[in-house]
Design an enzyme around this catalytic site. Structure first.
Site, PDB file in Angstrom:
ATOM      1  N   SER A  47      -6.084   3.581  -5.933  1.00  0.00           N
ATOM      2  CA  SER A  47      -5.477   4.385  -4.759  1.00  0.00           C
ATOM      3  C   SER A  47      -5.765   5.889  -5.137  1.00  0.00           C
ATOM      4  O   SER A  47      -6.055   6.750  -4.336  1.00  0.00           O
ATOM      5  CB  SER A  47      -4.242   3.902  -4.672  1.00  0.00           C
ATOM      6  N   ALA A  52      -9.304   2.986   4.957  1.00  0.00           N
ATOM      7  CA  ALA A  52     -10.391   3.013   4.143  1.00  0.00           C
ATOM      8  C   ALA A  52     -10.642   4.479   4.067  1.00  0.00           C
ATOM      9  O   ALA A  52     -11.482   4.798   4.883  1.00  0.00           O
ATOM     10  CB  ALA A  52     -11.007   2.086   4.119  1.00  0.00           C
ATOM     11  N   VAL A  53     -10.294   5.198   3.103  1.00  0.00           N
ATOM     12  CA  VAL A  53     -10.348   6.653   3.063  1.00  0.00           C
ATOM     13  C   VAL A  53     -11.845   7.186   2.622  1.00  0.00           C
ATOM     14  O   VAL A  53     -12.278   8.075   2.940  1.00  0.00           O
ATOM     15  CB  VAL A  53      -9.407   7.552   2.142  1.00  0.00           C
ATOM     16  N   GLU A  76      -9.399   6.742  -4.466  1.00  0.00           N
ATOM     17  CA  GLU A  76      -9.788   6.823  -2.982  1.00  0.00           C
ATOM     18  C   GLU A  76      -9.131   8.172  -2.349  1.00  0.00           C
ATOM     19  O   GLU A  76      -9.765   8.594  -1.646  1.00  0.00           O
ATOM     20  CB  GLU A  76      -9.145   5.404  -2.479  1.00  0.00           C
ATOM     21  N   GLN A  77      -7.812   8.280  -2.738  1.00  0.00           N
ATOM     22  CA  GLN A  77      -7.147   9.287  -1.985  1.00  0.00           C
ATOM     23  C   GLN A  77      -7.755  10.711  -2.259  1.00  0.00           C
ATOM     24  O   GLN A  77      -7.932  11.649  -1.455  1.00  0.00           O
ATOM     25  CB  GLN A  77      -5.751   9.506  -2.129  1.00  0.00           C
ATOM     26  N   PHE A 121       0.962   3.664   6.664  1.00  0.00           N
ATOM     27  CA  PHE A 121      -0.474   3.568   7.601  1.00  0.00           C
ATOM     28  C   PHE A 121      -1.721   3.362   6.522  1.00  0.00           C
ATOM     29  O   PHE A 121      -1.586   3.678   5.284  1.00  0.00           O
ATOM     30  CB  PHE A 121      -0.752   5.096   7.930  1.00  0.00           C
ATOM     31  N   ILE A 122      -2.345   2.620   6.900  1.00  0.00           N
ATOM     32  CA  ILE A 122      -3.438   2.107   5.959  1.00  0.00           C
ATOM     33  C   ILE A 122      -4.992   2.316   6.612  1.00  0.00           C
ATOM     34  O   ILE A 122      -5.101   2.046   7.746  1.00  0.00           O
ATOM     35  CB  ILE A 122      -3.414   0.462   5.576  1.00  0.00           C
ATOM     36  N   HIS A 151       0.868  -1.254  -0.010  1.00  0.00           N
ATOM     37  CA  HIS A 151       0.157  -0.055   0.160  1.00  0.00           C
ATOM     38  C   HIS A 151       0.960   1.067  -0.011  1.00  0.00           C
ATOM     39  O   HIS A 151       1.975   1.277   0.633  1.00  0.00           O
ATOM     40  CB  HIS A 151      -1.003   0.096   1.321  1.00  0.00           C
ATOM     41  N   PRO A 152       0.475   2.347  -0.780  1.00  0.00           N
ATOM     42  CA  PRO A 152       1.212   3.751  -0.687  1.00  0.00           C
ATOM     43  C   PRO A 152       0.752   4.439   0.614  1.00  0.00           C
ATOM     44  O   PRO A 152      -0.038   4.269   1.218  1.00  0.00           O
ATOM     45  CB  PRO A 152       0.515   4.184  -1.950  1.00  0.00           C
TER      46      PRO A 152
END
Length: 167
Positions: A79, A117-118, A82-83, A114-115, A62-63
């Site tokens: 990603s 779900a945004v 989502e971001q 850090f992960i 994950h980034p």
């Protein structure tokens, strides 16, 4: 192309850069039907059955949130979307500096980014979660990050298989 290959091609990116999860989930998913709920269940069972080092590889795939890859435009399409949905592509210089400092401290402490779900969260909510979770124990944070990976997978599947909101 086999059914397995087609399944992996379609769902192999649901767990970030980890097609092995879809490969291991294929038999269960094929037997239960291709709904978001069934595919999510199969993928999560494969992920949960993985060795700790394999789960860690998924976490490390994950980034960083609002990190260098995002700035360079090198995130996966999922990603990136989502971001952006949380406004992480529109940070002020001060907000970006705060995210960078938290990313660095978190990765140094836990060994993975850090992960969270945004989707549906604001920048403020994400920062608050970041700041509270950095005090977790390594074991607690590993479990929390794995749960967030599964939540991200559910959200991704719901967008891939519309009409099945019960995933």
């Amino acid at each position: 192309m086999s059914d397995r290959d087609a399944f992996v091609a379609r769902f192999g990116g649901v767990f970030e850069h980890s097609p092995w999860v879809a490969e291991r989930a294929f038999d269960r998913a094929a037997a239960t039907g291709l709904t978001a709920g069934n595919v999510h269940s199969a993928l999560c069972q494969a992920f949960r059955a993985a060795l700790p080092r394999e789960k860690l590889e998924v976490l490390r795939a994950h980034p960083d949130l609002a990190g260098k890859l995002a700035i360079a435009g090198k995130l996966t399409a999922d990603s990136t979307a989502e971001q952006a949905s949380a406004g992480l592509d529109r940070l002020t210089p001060e907000e970006h500096q705060r995210f960078t400092a938290l990313n660095d401290a978190y990765t140094q402490k836990f060994g993975f980014p850090f992960i969270i779900a945004v989707k549906g969260l604001t920048k403020g909510q994400i920062l608050a979660s970041f700041e509270s979770r950095i005090d977790n124990s390594p074991e607690e944070e590993f479990e929390t990050a794995c749960a967030q990976v599964e939540k991200i997978a559910r959200l991704r599947l719901q967008s891939m298989l519309p009409g099945d909101e019960n995933a």
